[in-house]
Motif scaffolding. Structure first.
Motif, short mmCIF file in Angstrom:
data_model
loop_
_atom_site.label_atom_id
_atom_site.label_comp_id
_atom_site.label_asym_id
_atom_site.label_seq_id
_atom_site.Cartn_x
_atom_site.Cartn_y
_atom_site.Cartn_z
N SER A 167 0.87 -1.19 0.04
CA SER A 167 -0.14 -0.07 -0.01
C SER A 167 0.95 1.44 0.03
O SER A 167 0.52 2.27 -0.79
CB SER A 167 -0.83 0.10 1.35
OG SER A 167 -1.78 -0.95 1.21
N PHE A 168 1.80 0.99 0.57
CA PHE A 168 2.99 2.59 0.91
C PHE A 168 3.42 2.72 -0.64
O PHE A 168 3.33 3.97 -0.91
CB PHE A 168 3.94 1.84 2.00
CG PHE A 168 4.92 3.10 2.09
CD1 PHE A 168 4.84 4.01 3.14
CD2 PHE A 168 6.26 3.19 1.39
CE1 PHE A 168 5.63 4.95 3.27
CE2 PHE A 168 7.10 4.03 1.33
CZ PHE A 168 7.03 4.99 2.52
N PHE A 169 3.97 1.66 -1.13
CA PHE A 169 4.72 2.02 -2.53
C PHE A 169 3.56 2.22 -3.79
O PHE A 169 3.92 2.94 -4.52
CB PHE A 169 5.56 0.83 -2.96
CG PHE A 169 6.70 0.68 -2.06
CD1 PHE A 169 7.50 1.74 -2.01
CD2 PHE A 169 7.00 -0.39 -1.33
CE1 PHE A 169 8.74 1.79 -1.36
CE2 PHE A 169 8.40 -0.49 -0.59
CZ PHE A 169 9.17 0.56 -0.56
N GLU B 58 2.29 6.45 -7.12
CA GLU B 58 1.00 7.17 -7.61
C GLU B 58 1.22 8.85 -7.46
O GLU B 58 1.08 9.68 -8.28
CB GLU B 58 -0.29 6.93 -6.89
CG GLU B 58 -1.04 5.75 -7.31
CD GLU B 58 -2.24 5.24 -6.66
OE1 GLU B 58 -2.47 5.77 -5.58
OE2 GLU B 58 -2.87 4.20 -7.05
N GLN B 59 1.85 8.92 -6.27
CA GLN B 59 2.27 10.55 -6.24
C GLN B 59 3.72 10.94 -6.72
O GLN B 59 4.12 12.06 -6.64
CB GLN B 59 2.40 10.85 -4.55
CG GLN B 59 1.05 10.72 -3.91
CD GLN B 59 1.07 11.01 -2.39
OE1 GLN B 59 1.93 11.09 -2.07
NE2 GLN B 59 -0.35 10.53 -1.71
N LYS B 60 4.27 10.02 -7.61
CA LYS B 60 5.51 10.24 -7.98
C LYS B 60 6.54 10.99 -7.22
O LYS B 60 6.99 12.08 -7.52
CB LYS B 60 5.44 11.01 -9.34
CG LYS B 60 4.43 10.20 -10.37
CD LYS B 60 4.23 11.32 -11.62
CE LYS B 60 3.46 10.59 -12.89
NZ LYS B 60 2.05 10.16 -12.53
N GLU C 104 9.23 15.45 -4.23
CA GLU C 104 8.54 15.35 -5.77
C GLU C 104 9.60 14.66 -6.73
O GLU C 104 10.69 15.34 -6.65
CB GLU C 104 7.95 16.63 -6.42
CG GLU C 104 7.11 16.50 -7.67
CD GLU C 104 6.49 17.86 -8.01
OE1 GLU C 104 6.34 18.23 -9.10
OE2 GLU C 104 5.82 18.73 -6.96
N ARG C 105 9.16 13.73 -7.44
CA ARG C 105 10.29 13.04 -8.43
C ARG C 105 10.38 14.09 -9.59
O ARG C 105 9.41 14.70 -9.97
CB ARG C 105 9.65 11.78 -8.97
CG ARG C 105 10.75 10.99 -9.56
CD ARG C 105 10.17 9.57 -9.99
NE ARG C 105 9.73 9.04 -8.90
CZ ARG C 105 9.07 7.87 -8.80
NH1 ARG C 105 8.68 7.24 -9.97
NH2 ARG C 105 8.61 7.19 -7.71
#
Length: 93
Positions: A60-62, A67-69, A91-92
């Motif tokens: 779930s964490f990953f 999803e949030q990049k 942020e990536r």
């Protein structure tokens, strides 16, 4: 001198967290019902019982992490050579 590293590799993040007795967590009041929220690595041995963090499984964490990049910015050692638990999610690029 301490230096930070940056990654989005799941195995590296999980290994770093486990080495420092950390567990994956989400800030409880930020969950959106779809499993997303503000991510944290929680260190239960170093915090009080009234934490606002909710432990989650790595899957779930990953899922939220990807999803949030996000990228994981972290330190292995402090400037004085002691183990460091400094980390944050950014942020990536």
């Amino acid at each position: 001198m301490s230096s930070s590293k940056q990654t989005h590799d799941h195995d590296t993040i999980k290994a770093w967290a486990e080495k420092h007795n950390g567990v994956p967590a989400i800030v409880a009041d930020t969950e959106d019902g779809k499993g997303g929220g503000i991510l944290r690595i929680h260190f239960p041995k170093n915090s009080d019982a009234k934490s606002d963090l909710k432990e989650v499984d790595w899957e779930s964490f990953f899922k939220t992490f990807d999803e949030q990049k996000l990228d994981f910015l972290y330190q292995d050692k402090k400037a004085d050579g002691e183990e460091s638990t400094f980390h944050k999610f950014i942020e990536r690029e």
